[in-house]
Design a protein around this motif. Structure first.
Motif, PDB file in Angstrom:
ATOM      1  N   MET A   1      48.836  32.203  10.460  1.00 17.05           N
ATOM      2  CA  MET A   1      48.570  31.462  11.690  1.00 17.05           C
ATOM      3  C   MET A   1      48.489  32.441  12.862  1.00 17.05           C
ATOM      4  SD  MET A   1      50.721  28.300  13.329  1.00 17.05           S
ATOM      5  CE  MET A   1      50.198  27.546  14.859  1.00 17.05           C
ATOM      6  N   THR A   2      47.420  32.314  13.639  1.00 16.20           N
ATOM      7  CA  THR A   2      47.221  33.213  14.773  1.00 16.20           C
ATOM      8  C   THR A   2      48.189  32.869  15.899  1.00 16.20           C
ATOM      9  OG1 THR A   2      44.889  33.311  14.214  1.00 16.20           O
ATOM     10  CG2 THR A   2      45.536  34.115  16.388  1.00 16.20           C
ATOM     11  N   GLU A   3      48.820  33.866  16.448  1.00 16.59           N
ATOM     12  CA  GLU A   3      49.784  33.655  17.531  1.00 16.59           C
ATOM     13  C   GLU A   3      49.053  33.352  18.839  1.00 16.59           C
ATOM     14  OE1 GLU A   3      53.286  36.096  19.930  1.00 16.59           O
ATOM     15  OE2 GLU A   3      52.236  36.995  18.222  1.00 16.59           O
ATOM     16  N   GLU A   4      49.536  32.313  19.540  1.00 13.92           N
ATOM     17  CA  GLU A   4      48.945  31.965  20.809  1.00 13.92           C
ATOM     18  C   GLU A   4      49.299  33.011  21.861  1.00 13.92           C
ATOM     19  OE1 GLU A   4      49.998  28.048  21.947  1.00 13.92           O
ATOM     20  OE2 GLU A   4      49.091  27.096  20.191  1.00 13.92           O
ATOM     21  N   GLN A   5      48.346  33.301  22.732  1.00 13.79           N
ATOM     22  CA  GLN A   5      48.544  34.281  23.782  1.00 13.79           C
ATOM     23  C   GLN A   5      48.503  33.583  25.143  1.00 13.79           C
ATOM     24  OE1 GLN A   5      49.126  37.537  23.035  1.00 13.79           O
ATOM     25  NE2 GLN A   5      48.902  37.111  20.851  1.00 13.79           N
ATOM     26  N   ASP A   6      49.288  34.084  26.059  1.00  9.00           N
ATOM     27  CA  ASP A   6      49.274  33.561  27.421  1.00  9.00           C
ATOM     28  C   ASP A   6      48.220  34.336  28.210  1.00  9.00           C
ATOM     29  OD1 ASP A   6      49.693  32.542  29.892  1.00  9.00           O
ATOM     30  OD2 ASP A   6      51.717  33.327  30.157  1.00  9.00           O
ATOM     31  N   ILE A   7      47.019  33.783  28.239  1.00 12.62           N
ATOM     32  CA  ILE A   7      45.895  34.456  28.889  1.00 12.62           C
ATOM     33  C   ILE A   7      45.575  33.728  30.184  1.00 12.62           C
ATOM     34  CG2 ILE A   7      43.481  35.173  28.661  1.00 12.62           C
ATOM     35  CD1 ILE A   7      43.878  35.208  25.658  1.00 12.62           C
ATOM     36  N   ARG A   8      45.553  34.461  31.297  1.00 14.32           N
ATOM     37  CA  ARG A   8      45.373  33.838  32.605  1.00 14.32           C
ATOM     38  C   ARG A   8      44.286  34.542  33.413  1.00 14.32           C
ATOM     39  NH1 ARG A   8      51.374  31.889  34.715  1.00 14.32           N
ATOM     40  NH2 ARG A   8      52.196  31.346  32.660  1.00 14.32           N
ATOM     41  N   LEU A   9      43.616  33.755  34.221  1.00 17.81           N
ATOM     42  CA  LEU A   9      42.669  34.267  35.204  1.00 17.81           C
ATOM     43  C   LEU A   9      43.346  34.120  36.566  1.00 17.81           C
ATOM     44  CD1 LEU A   9      39.856  35.252  36.124  1.00 17.81           C
ATOM     45  CD2 LEU A   9      39.145  32.849  36.169  1.00 17.81           C
ATOM     46  N   ILE A  10      43.576  35.236  37.228  1.00 20.07           N
ATOM     47  CA  ILE A  10      44.341  35.220  38.478  1.00 20.07           C
ATOM     48  C   ILE A  10      43.409  35.521  39.655  1.00 20.07           C
ATOM     49  CG2 ILE A  10      46.261  36.240  39.761  1.00 20.07           C
ATOM     50  CD1 ILE A  10      47.512  36.949  37.032  1.00 20.07           C
ATOM     51  N   ILE A  11      43.395  34.609  40.616  1.00 17.73           N
ATOM     52  CA  ILE A  11      42.608  34.766  41.834  1.00 17.73           C
ATOM     53  C   ILE A  11      43.581  34.963  42.995  1.00 17.73           C
ATOM     54  CG2 ILE A  11      40.853  33.766  43.346  1.00 17.73           C
ATOM     55  CD1 ILE A  11      39.884  34.203  40.504  1.00 17.73           C
ATOM     56  N   LYS A  12      43.482  36.096  43.662  1.00 22.90           N
ATOM     57  CA  LYS A  12      44.354  36.380  44.800  1.00 22.90           C
ATOM     58  C   LYS A  12      43.504  36.696  46.028  1.00 22.90           C
ATOM     59  CE  LYS A  12      47.996  39.478  46.499  1.00 22.90           C
ATOM     60  NZ  LYS A  12      48.813  40.677  46.216  1.00 22.90           N
ATOM     61  N   ILE A  13      43.691  35.916  47.072  1.00 26.50           N
ATOM     62  CA  ILE A  13      42.967  36.119  48.327  1.00 26.50           C
ATOM     63  C   ILE A  13      43.938  36.617  49.389  1.00 26.50           C
ATOM     64  CG2 ILE A  13      41.575  35.034  50.141  1.00 26.50           C
ATOM     65  CD1 ILE A  13      40.651  32.993  48.067  1.00 26.50           C
ATOM     66  N   ASP A  14      43.753  37.836  49.817  1.00 24.14           N
ATOM     67  CA  ASP A  14      44.550  38.391  50.919  1.00 24.14           C
ATOM     68  C   ASP A  14      43.789  38.127  52.220  1.00 24.14           C
ATOM     69  OD1 ASP A  14      46.676  39.437  49.408  1.00 24.14           O
ATOM     70  OD2 ASP A  14      45.452  41.154  48.819  1.00 24.14           O
ATOM     71  N   ASN A  15      44.129  37.039  52.867  1.00 25.16           N
ATOM     72  CA  ASN A  15      43.401  36.625  54.057  1.00 25.16           C
ATOM     73  C   ASN A  15      44.081  37.114  55.335  1.00 25.16           C
ATOM     74  OD1 ASN A  15      45.270  34.594  52.909  1.00 25.16           O
ATOM     75  ND2 ASN A  15      44.952  33.552  54.866  1.00 25.16           N
ATOM     76  N   LYS A  16      43.269  37.403  56.343  1.00 20.75           N
ATOM     77  CA  LYS A  16      43.775  37.800  57.655  1.00 20.75           C
ATOM     78  C   LYS A  16      43.890  36.599  58.585  1.00 20.75           C
ATOM     79  CE  LYS A  16      43.928  42.086  56.473  1.00 20.75           C
ATOM     80  NZ  LYS A  16      45.231  42.757  56.264  1.00 20.75           N
ATOM     81  N   ARG A  17      43.028  35.620  58.375  1.00 19.89           N
ATOM     82  CA  ARG A  17      43.048  34.394  59.152  1.00 19.89           C
ATOM     83  C   ARG A  17      43.237  33.218  58.207  1.00 19.89           C
ATOM     84  NH1 ARG A  17      37.543  34.294  62.423  1.00 19.89           N
ATOM     85  NH2 ARG A  17      36.810  34.370  60.274  1.00 19.89           N
ATOM     86  N   PRO A  18      43.666  32.066  58.713  1.00 20.08           N
ATOM     87  CA  PRO A  18      43.763  30.884  57.848  1.00 20.08           C
ATOM     88  C   PRO A  18      42.408  30.567  57.221  1.00 20.08           C
ATOM     89  CG  PRO A  18      44.893  30.488  59.927  1.00 20.08           C
ATOM     90  CD  PRO A  18      44.166  31.799  60.081  1.00 20.08           C
ATOM     91  N   VAL A  19      42.422  30.239  55.947  1.00 21.24           N
ATOM     92  CA  VAL A  19      41.187  29.934  55.227  1.00 21.24           C
ATOM     93  C   VAL A  19      40.873  28.451  55.383  1.00 21.24           C
ATOM     94  CG1 VAL A  19      40.049  29.895  52.966  1.00 21.24           C
ATOM     95  CG2 VAL A  19      41.605  31.772  53.559  1.00 21.24           C
ATOM     96  N   GLU A  20      39.644  28.160  55.801  1.00 20.58           N
ATOM     97  CA  GLU A  20      39.239  26.763  55.944  1.00 20.58           C
ATOM     98  C   GLU A  20      39.305  26.078  54.581  1.00 20.58           C
ATOM     99  OE1 GLU A  20      35.411  24.135  57.502  1.00 20.58           O
ATOM    100  OE2 GLU A  20      35.479  26.308  57.833  1.00 20.58           O
ATOM    101  N   LEU A  21      39.883  24.887  54.551  1.00 21.67           N
ATOM    102  CA  LEU A  21      40.085  24.176  53.296  1.00 21.67           C
ATOM    103  C   LEU A  21      38.766  23.946  52.558  1.00 21.67           C
ATOM    104  CD1 LEU A  21      41.955  22.701  51.339  1.00 21.67           C
ATOM    105  CD2 LEU A  21      41.680  20.630  52.743  1.00 21.67           C
ATOM    106  N   PHE A  22      37.721  23.612  53.302  1.00 22.70           N
ATOM    107  CA  PHE A  22      36.425  23.362  52.670  1.00 22.70           C
ATOM    108  C   PHE A  22      35.921  24.613  51.951  1.00 22.70           C
ATOM    109  CE2 PHE A  22      31.776  23.501  52.767  1.00 22.70           C
ATOM    110  CZ  PHE A  22      31.464  22.322  52.103  1.00 22.70           C
ATOM    111  N   ASP A  23      36.038  25.780  52.601  1.00 22.58           N
ATOM    112  CA  ASP A  23      35.569  27.033  51.986  1.00 22.58           C
ATOM    113  C   ASP A  23      36.351  27.353  50.725  1.00 22.58           C
ATOM    114  OD1 ASP A  23      33.546  27.553  53.799  1.00 22.58           O
ATOM    115  OD2 ASP A  23      34.852  28.667  55.157  1.00 22.58           O
ATOM    116  N   LEU A  24      37.665  27.150  50.779  1.00 20.61           N
ATOM    117  CA  LEU A  24      38.499  27.436  49.613  1.00 20.61           C
ATOM    118  C   LEU A  24      38.172  26.473  48.472  1.00 20.61           C
ATOM    119  CD1 LEU A  24      40.793  28.968  48.246  1.00 20.61           C
ATOM    120  CD2 LEU A  24      42.406  27.360  49.301  1.00 20.61           C
ATOM    121  N   THR A  25      38.051  25.193  48.814  1.00 24.77           N
ATOM    122  CA  THR A  25      37.739  24.193  47.783  1.00 24.77           C
ATOM    123  C   THR A  25      36.383  24.456  47.146  1.00 24.77           C
ATOM    124  OG1 THR A  25      39.014  22.530  49.006  1.00 24.77           O
ATOM    125  CG2 THR A  25      37.491  21.730  47.337  1.00 24.77           C
ATOM    126  N   LYS A  26      35.378  24.736  47.983  1.00 24.79           N
ATOM    127  CA  LYS A  26      34.039  25.000  47.464  1.00 24.79           C
ATOM    128  C   LYS A  26      34.024  26.263  46.610  1.00 24.79           C
ATOM    129  CE  LYS A  26      29.202  25.176  48.905  1.00 24.79           C
ATOM    130  NZ  LYS A  26      28.263  25.185  50.054  1.00 24.79           N
TER     131      LYS A  26
END
Length: 268
Positions: A1-26
């Motif tokens: 049986m193949t062992e399950e792996q914890d594989i993740r895609l990590i998105i990190k945004i280092d923002n200088k100003r507040p990010v508009e919710l619409f831009d982040l959602t889109k």
């Protein structure tokens, strides 16, 4: 049986100003759509092709999202040999690196792909000095990493815009097909009509496409010549015109000759 792996895609945004919710959602919606398109083209089973990204964890500080891929049936984590998160991350990285640094092979992207990849970058493109980090981890170990700053994001968005404009050009030199045989599927008797004419070029496609004439002389000769258009074959040069990368019309730019189709030819 193949062992399950914890594989993740990590998105990190280092923002200088507040990010508009619409831009982040889109941005995240575009990322999810690109992932679903990637999976539908590359997964090896129906269940895998229906996999989606899910938020595993949101961390404090900068905007940090950890995403995982789950099967649609039973919300089961994918096994390592079935996981497409790594492949999708490489697809994104290869696309960004190619257009930014001209490294690697140019990806085959549609106008929609360019628009969605551009949207992914919106939160930092609008925030000078910000940056986005895209990485994948396996059991906490970094497998792939990409960093883009706001200058990179703006440059990529400008490049993507130009690529979209080029794809919108309907008549490309390599789309000219010389001396192909065209027959009518339907035709309008009115010489002034600009719609309703459809023809078939069997060596290109058995599907009837709209017919556009380069000039009225060609149109007159093909529709009002000595022979019945529906019992006549025409040797022509055509330009294939596309919409969203799909052929929708033949533009006839030259009529070489035409001849009546014999009854025996029609029966074959």
């Amino acid at each position: 049986m193949t062992e399950e792996q914890d594989i993740r895609l990590i998105i990190k945004i280092d923002n200088k100003r507040p990010v508009e919710l619409f831009d982040l959602t889109k941005s995240l919606v575009s990322l999810a759509t690109q992932f679903e398109n990637y999976v539908s083209k590359n997964a090896d089973s129906k269940e895998n092709r229906e996999a989606k990204l899910y938020v595993k964890e949101i961390k404090s500080g900068s905007i940090i999202l950890e995403l995982v891929e789950l099967a649609s049936v039973g919300m089961i984590p994918f096994l390592e040999n079935m996981n497409t998160v790594l492949g999708f991350a490489r697809y994104c990285k290869d696309a960004f690196v190619y257009f930014l640094q001209n490294e690697g092979e140019k990806p085959e992207l549609t106008p929609t792909d360019y628009k969605e990849l551009s949207s992914v970058l919106n939160p930092i493109a609008k925030d000078n000095g910000s940056q986005i980090n895209l990485s994948t981890t396996i059991n906490g170990n970094v497998e792939l990493h990409l960093n883009l700053n706001s200058t990179d994001a703006n440059a990529l968005q400008n490049i993507f815009k130009k690529e979209i404009e080029q794809l919108k050009v309907p008549e490309q030199v390599d789309e000219i097909k010389s001396r192909v045989l065209l027959t009518w599927f339907q035709a309008r008797n009115d010489i002034r009509s600009t719609i309703g004419n459809k023809g078939v070029v069997e060596e290109l496609s058995k599907r009837p496409l709209n017919i556009i004439f380069d000039n009225d002389e060609i149109k007159e000769n093909m529709l009002h010549g000595d022979l019945n258009p529906f019992t006549t074959a025409y040797v022509v040069d055509v330009k294939i015109q596309n919409v969203q990368e799909k052929p929708v019309a033949y533009k006839i730019i030259k009529l070489h000759r035409y001849f009546e189709i014999e009854e025996d030819d029609k029966k074959e």
